[in-house]
Design a protein around this motif. Sequence first.
Motif, PDB file in Angstrom:
ATOM      1  N   ASN A  41      46.856  43.388  19.588  1.00 22.27           N
ATOM      2  CA  ASN A  41      46.813  45.347  18.927  1.00 22.27           C
ATOM      3  C   ASN A  41      46.036  45.844  20.016  1.00 22.27           C
ATOM      4  OD1 ASN A  41      44.464  45.295  18.565  1.00 22.27           O
ATOM      5  ND2 ASN A  41      44.405  44.944  16.227  1.00 22.27           N
ATOM      6  N   GLU A  42      46.004  46.806  19.686  1.00 21.44           N
ATOM      7  CA  GLU A  42      45.855  47.817  20.276  1.00 21.44           C
ATOM      8  C   GLU A  42      43.929  48.092  21.350  1.00 21.44           C
ATOM      9  OE1 GLU A  42      45.356  50.093  17.040  1.00 21.44           O
ATOM     10  OE2 GLU A  42      46.904  49.272  17.993  1.00 21.44           O
ATOM     11  N   LYS A  43      43.571  47.057  20.192  1.00 24.00           N
ATOM     12  CA  LYS A  43      42.127  47.193  20.152  1.00 24.00           C
ATOM     13  C   LYS A  43      41.807  45.092  21.496  1.00 24.00           C
ATOM     14  CE  LYS A  43      40.047  49.297  16.401  1.00 24.00           C
ATOM     15  NZ  LYS A  43      39.833  49.186  15.343  1.00 24.00           N
ATOM     16  N   ALA A  44      43.278  44.866  21.407  1.00 25.25           N
ATOM     17  CA  ALA A  44      42.564  43.360  22.270  1.00 25.25           C
ATOM     18  C   ALA A  44      42.940  43.038  23.137  1.00 25.25           C
ATOM     19  CB  ALA A  44      44.333  42.513  21.257  1.00 25.25           C
ATOM     20  N   ASN A  45      41.946  42.426  23.382  1.00 27.45           N
ATOM     21  CA  ASN A  45      41.500  41.638  24.907  1.00 27.45           C
ATOM     22  C   ASN A  45      42.285  40.958  25.461  1.00 27.45           C
ATOM     23  OD1 ASN A  45      41.573  41.946  27.876  1.00 27.45           O
ATOM     24  ND2 ASN A  45      39.308  40.988  27.872  1.00 27.45           N
TER      25      ASN A  45
ATOM     26  N   GLN B 119      48.828  44.036  24.879  1.00 28.72           N
ATOM     27  CA  GLN B 119      49.063  44.879  23.217  1.00 28.72           C
ATOM     28  C   GLN B 119      49.921  44.946  23.476  1.00 28.72           C
ATOM     29  OE1 GLN B 119      45.892  48.227  24.958  1.00 28.72           O
ATOM     30  NE2 GLN B 119      44.588  47.017  24.307  1.00 28.72           N
TER      31      GLN B 119
ATOM     32  N   GLU C 188      41.407  34.910  22.968  1.00 26.30           N
ATOM     33  CA  GLU C 188      39.860  35.844  22.761  1.00 26.30           C
ATOM     34  C   GLU C 188      39.672  35.576  20.744  1.00 26.30           C
ATOM     35  OE1 GLU C 188      38.929  40.825  22.158  1.00 26.30           O
ATOM     36  OE2 GLU C 188      40.913  39.320  22.228  1.00 26.30           O
ATOM     37  N   GLU C 189      40.904  35.513  20.495  1.00 24.54           N
ATOM     38  CA  GLU C 189      40.720  34.820  18.705  1.00 24.54           C
ATOM     39  C   GLU C 189      41.273  33.300  18.967  1.00 24.54           C
ATOM     40  OE1 GLU C 189      39.267  35.599  16.789  1.00 24.54           O
ATOM     41  OE2 GLU C 189      38.537  37.951  17.328  1.00 24.54           O
TER      42      GLU C 189
END
Length: 366
Positions: free
Chosen positions: A180-184, A190, A224-225
């Motif tokens: 999503n737009e907050k992901a890196n 994104q 990241e996740e």
Amino acid sequence: MVYSIRDITSYLETLAPPAYQESYDNAQLLTGDPEAKVTGVLCTLDATEAVVDEAIELNCNLIVAHHPIIFKGLKSLTGKNYIERTIIKAIKKDIAIYAIHTNLDNVSTGVNKKICDMIGLENTKILSPKKQMLQKLVVFAPLASREEVSQALFQAGAGQIGNYKDCSFFLQGTGTFTPNEKANPTIGSQGKAEEVEEARIEVIFPQYLSGKILNAMKKAHPYEEVAYYLQSLENTDQEIGSGMIGELPEDMDEQSFFAQLKKKMNLNVVKRTALRGKPVRKVAVCGGAGIFLLPAAIRSGADVFVTSDVKYHEFFDADGQIILADIGHYESEIYTKDLLKEKLSQNFSNIALYLTKVVSNPITYI
Ligand SMILES: [Zn+2]
């Protein structure tokens, strides 16, 4: 080299992790400052007041005991019984007391292995392995990172099965995700659906290591996740549990076996059920009070079960299926102090190690 009390107890906890103790137990550092420098270690079955006196005399500020002198909750410390007097003296004299109890009973290199070695048993294994001690981790990683993630899991203690280390299983497949737009994202961008060639890595490990293993996994994983799941297993852990069973190098007649048992374990008295007129080959053992293992000993086909603290009616339960022998609680576990000293001497050089000379057995045979 100067060691802290924590250096010694941390090593002992690698031999017998506290997580393996029974729920009623209190195996841990009972008195003392873990950061204090060790002046000497006194190994004992019981940490009684006389043993604390001996430690003071020997300039040992650490007593490593099998039985925890603090077993139930203490609501006051006034010296009204032997437990409180021992604790008060230890604290006043800066003596640390560390107890390594049912956790040392429940490992395959502990109390019962020592008894097996003394009796001369071979091919020893845990008599009643514990269930629900193992977990499985499944983690998904990009194919290129499989090796790095697996190695990190192995380093943290995963993938140990009997005599095999670095055990794992992996499958290749396709992972999907949309950041999503907050992901890196490490891979992809994104708002864009992604498909990545990934490895599904599976390992098992003792439950108590799960925190350490998840940390290692997250550190080594590039995402990241991290997608993973943990499962508790019903499997028994062959290395953890109560009692042990082993075999004599050759058949022995019953009389000779008991004569040898008395000699090797330095026993004055053995209480046993009737001989069965059969040769002895398989022997089950449990240091301390082990009658709860009688059914397991019978099921395992043992000819003799050596334990202690057997009550009158419990002897009947042998019922001709096994020879049940009570050698005394103290007598069954007294060589635990030798085991502790051996293990410590293998790992710590230049440290003063002693075996207690105090006979803490509260029972005298007359
Ligand atoms: Zn005991």
